[in-house]
Design a protein around this motif. Structure first.
Motif, PDB file in Angstrom:
ATOM      1  N   PHE A  47      39.237  33.694  -5.547  1.00 24.22           N
ATOM      2  CA  PHE A  47      38.827  35.081  -5.730  1.00 24.22           C
ATOM      3  C   PHE A  47      37.413  35.101  -6.293  1.00 24.22           C
ATOM      4  CE2 PHE A  47      43.334  34.503  -6.303  1.00 24.22           C
ATOM      5  CZ  PHE A  47      43.866  35.401  -5.391  1.00 24.22           C
ATOM      6  N   LEU A  48      36.510  35.725  -5.578  1.00 24.28           N
ATOM      7  CA  LEU A  48      35.138  35.859  -6.041  1.00 24.28           C
ATOM      8  C   LEU A  48      35.017  37.204  -6.743  1.00 24.28           C
ATOM      9  CD1 LEU A  48      32.182  34.813  -6.071  1.00 24.28           C
ATOM     10  CD2 LEU A  48      31.865  36.074  -3.909  1.00 24.28           C
ATOM     11  N   LEU A  49      34.700  37.179  -8.030  1.00 21.50           N
ATOM     12  CA  LEU A  49      34.561  38.396  -8.835  1.00 21.50           C
ATOM     13  C   LEU A  49      33.092  38.766  -8.929  1.00 21.50           C
ATOM     14  CD1 LEU A  49      35.509  40.589 -10.813  1.00 21.50           C
ATOM     15  CD2 LEU A  49      35.455  38.832 -12.622  1.00 21.50           C
ATOM     16  N   LEU A  58      23.792  42.524  -4.000  1.00 19.56           N
ATOM     17  CA  LEU A  58      23.742  41.422  -3.043  1.00 19.56           C
ATOM     18  C   LEU A  58      24.961  41.453  -2.118  1.00 19.56           C
ATOM     19  CD1 LEU A  58      22.315  38.902  -2.001  1.00 19.56           C
ATOM     20  CD2 LEU A  58      23.504  37.595  -3.792  1.00 19.56           C
ATOM     21  N   PHE A  59      26.119  41.788  -2.652  1.00 18.43           N
ATOM     22  CA  PHE A  59      27.305  41.890  -1.810  1.00 18.43           C
ATOM     23  C   PHE A  59      27.090  42.919  -0.712  1.00 18.43           C
ATOM     24  CE2 PHE A  59      31.135  44.192  -0.635  1.00 18.43           C
ATOM     25  CZ  PHE A  59      31.871  43.166  -0.066  1.00 18.43           C
ATOM     26  N   TRP A  60      26.651  44.111  -1.102  1.00 18.88           N
ATOM     27  CA  TRP A  60      26.520  45.180  -0.104  1.00 18.88           C
ATOM     28  C   TRP A  60      25.449  44.852   0.930  1.00 18.88           C
ATOM     29  CZ3 TRP A  60      30.541  47.899   0.484  1.00 18.88           C
ATOM     30  CH2 TRP A  60      31.351  48.228  -0.609  1.00 18.88           C
ATOM     31  N   THR A  61      24.326  44.303   0.511  1.00 17.47           N
ATOM     32  CA  THR A  61      23.292  43.991   1.508  1.00 17.47           C
ATOM     33  C   THR A  61      23.704  42.810   2.389  1.00 17.47           C
ATOM     34  OG1 THR A  61      22.057  42.643  -0.083  1.00 17.47           O
ATOM     35  CG2 THR A  61      21.385  44.941   0.163  1.00 17.47           C
ATOM     36  N   SER A  62      24.358  41.811   1.815  1.00 18.62           N
ATOM     37  CA  SER A  62      24.742  40.639   2.614  1.00 18.62           C
ATOM     38  C   SER A  62      25.860  40.961   3.597  1.00 18.62           C
ATOM     39  CB  SER A  62      25.148  39.469   1.714  1.00 18.62           C
ATOM     40  OG  SER A  62      26.379  39.715   1.061  1.00 18.62           O
ATOM     41  N   THR A  63      26.594  42.037   3.357  1.00 20.74           N
ATOM     42  CA  THR A  63      27.675  42.415   4.271  1.00 20.74           C
ATOM     43  C   THR A  63      27.272  43.556   5.198  1.00 20.74           C
ATOM     44  OG1 THR A  63      28.673  43.851   2.580  1.00 20.74           O
ATOM     45  CG2 THR A  63      29.499  41.578   2.736  1.00 20.74           C
ATOM     46  N   VAL A  83      33.794  44.414  -7.457  1.00 19.00           N
ATOM     47  CA  VAL A  83      34.266  44.000  -6.138  1.00 19.00           C
ATOM     48  C   VAL A  83      34.906  42.625  -6.300  1.00 19.00           C
ATOM     49  CG1 VAL A  83      33.621  43.337  -3.779  1.00 19.00           C
ATOM     50  CG2 VAL A  83      32.529  45.330  -4.846  1.00 19.00           C
ATOM     51  N   ILE A  84      36.101  42.478  -5.752  1.00 19.69           N
ATOM     52  CA  ILE A  84      36.801  41.191  -5.742  1.00 19.69           C
ATOM     53  C   ILE A  84      36.955  40.781  -4.284  1.00 19.69           C
ATOM     54  CG2 ILE A  84      38.929  39.956  -6.302  1.00 19.69           C
ATOM     55  CD1 ILE A  84      39.342  42.049  -8.571  1.00 19.69           C
ATOM     56  N   VAL A 170      37.024  48.128  -7.039  1.00 16.32           N
ATOM     57  CA  VAL A 170      37.860  48.561  -8.156  1.00 16.32           C
ATOM     58  C   VAL A 170      37.020  49.441  -9.069  1.00 16.32           C
ATOM     59  CG1 VAL A 170      39.244  47.827 -10.145  1.00 16.32           C
ATOM     60  CG2 VAL A 170      39.171  46.399  -8.082  1.00 16.32           C
ATOM     61  N   GLY A 171      37.603  50.523  -9.556  1.00 16.80           N
ATOM     62  CA  GLY A 171      36.915  51.387 -10.501  1.00 16.80           C
ATOM     63  C   GLY A 171      37.816  52.516 -10.956  1.00 16.80           C
TER      64      GLY A 171
END
Length: 198
Positions: A47-49, A58-63, A83-84, A170-171
């Motif tokens: 699981f990447l937290l 970085l998550f949003w731009t890389s995806t 994000v998990i 998650v939020g």
């Protein structure tokens, strides 16, 4: 909260309040995920937290979520403070089932009727979603577009033998009526249970 209420209230939340999530709650989500059933007690998941502004960006731009693009779904999802990313490791299962107590002597994958590395990681993901509800939070499981998996891997140094099965935001929940086609506006099907014979 009663378990039946957790199940009843579980839904995909696509917009979040501007409030941090208690790290202890996130730790509970991940601890519960690791209690999911898994073939041969392989535990072939990771699981990447992501919970810092830099990692989330970085998550949003890389995806593939261009920060300059306006999109109602993305605008809501990007409000999540956590994000998990659940990852499945097929190699762990092939290795586990080649051990003496499992009876296979090689790592052939054609014996598997279904890819349990994905099934098990999916069950672990559901425990994260249910824990979010139990803690009074919202969460949403969604897929990473296939054309961006490579960029995501590169951005976060994901090992080649681990495959993301999706991602979970998650939020703290905000009122969200969903899109016109969302489950919030459709009835749940009641024709999916077949007793005895199809």
């Amino acid at each position: 909260m009663e378990f039946r209420e957790v199940v009843r209230r579980r839904r995909m939340v696509r917009r979040y309040a501007d409030a941090p999530v208690d790290p202890a709650v996130v730790d509970r989500m991940l601890a519960h995920a690791q209690r999911a059933p898994n073939a041969g007690f392989t535990q072939g998941w990771a699981f990447l937290l992501l919970d810092t502004p830099e990692d989330l960006a970085l998550f949003w731009t890389s995806t593939g979520a261009d920060p300059g693009t306006r999109n109602a779904w993305l605008d809501g999802m990007r409000t999540a403070p956590v994000v998990i990313v659940p990852l499945a490791c097929k190699d762990a299962y092939l290795e586990r089932y080649a051990q003496a107590d499992k009876g296979w002597t090689d790592r052939r994958d054609d014996r598997w009727s279904v890819p349990y590395w994905y099934v098990d990681t999916g069950m672990a993901s559901l425990l994260i979603l249910q824990t979010a509800v139990d803690e009074g939070l919202g969460a949403c499981f969604f897929g990473i577009p296939g054309s961006y998996v490579g960029a995501f891997r590169d951005a976060f140094g994901i090992p080649a033998d681990h495959h993301p099965v999706g991602a979970i935001t998650v939020g703290h929940r905000l009122e969200d009526t969903g899109s016109a086609g969302s489950p919030a506006r459709r009835e749940r099907r009641d024709d999916v249970v077949h007793r005895g014979r199809w």
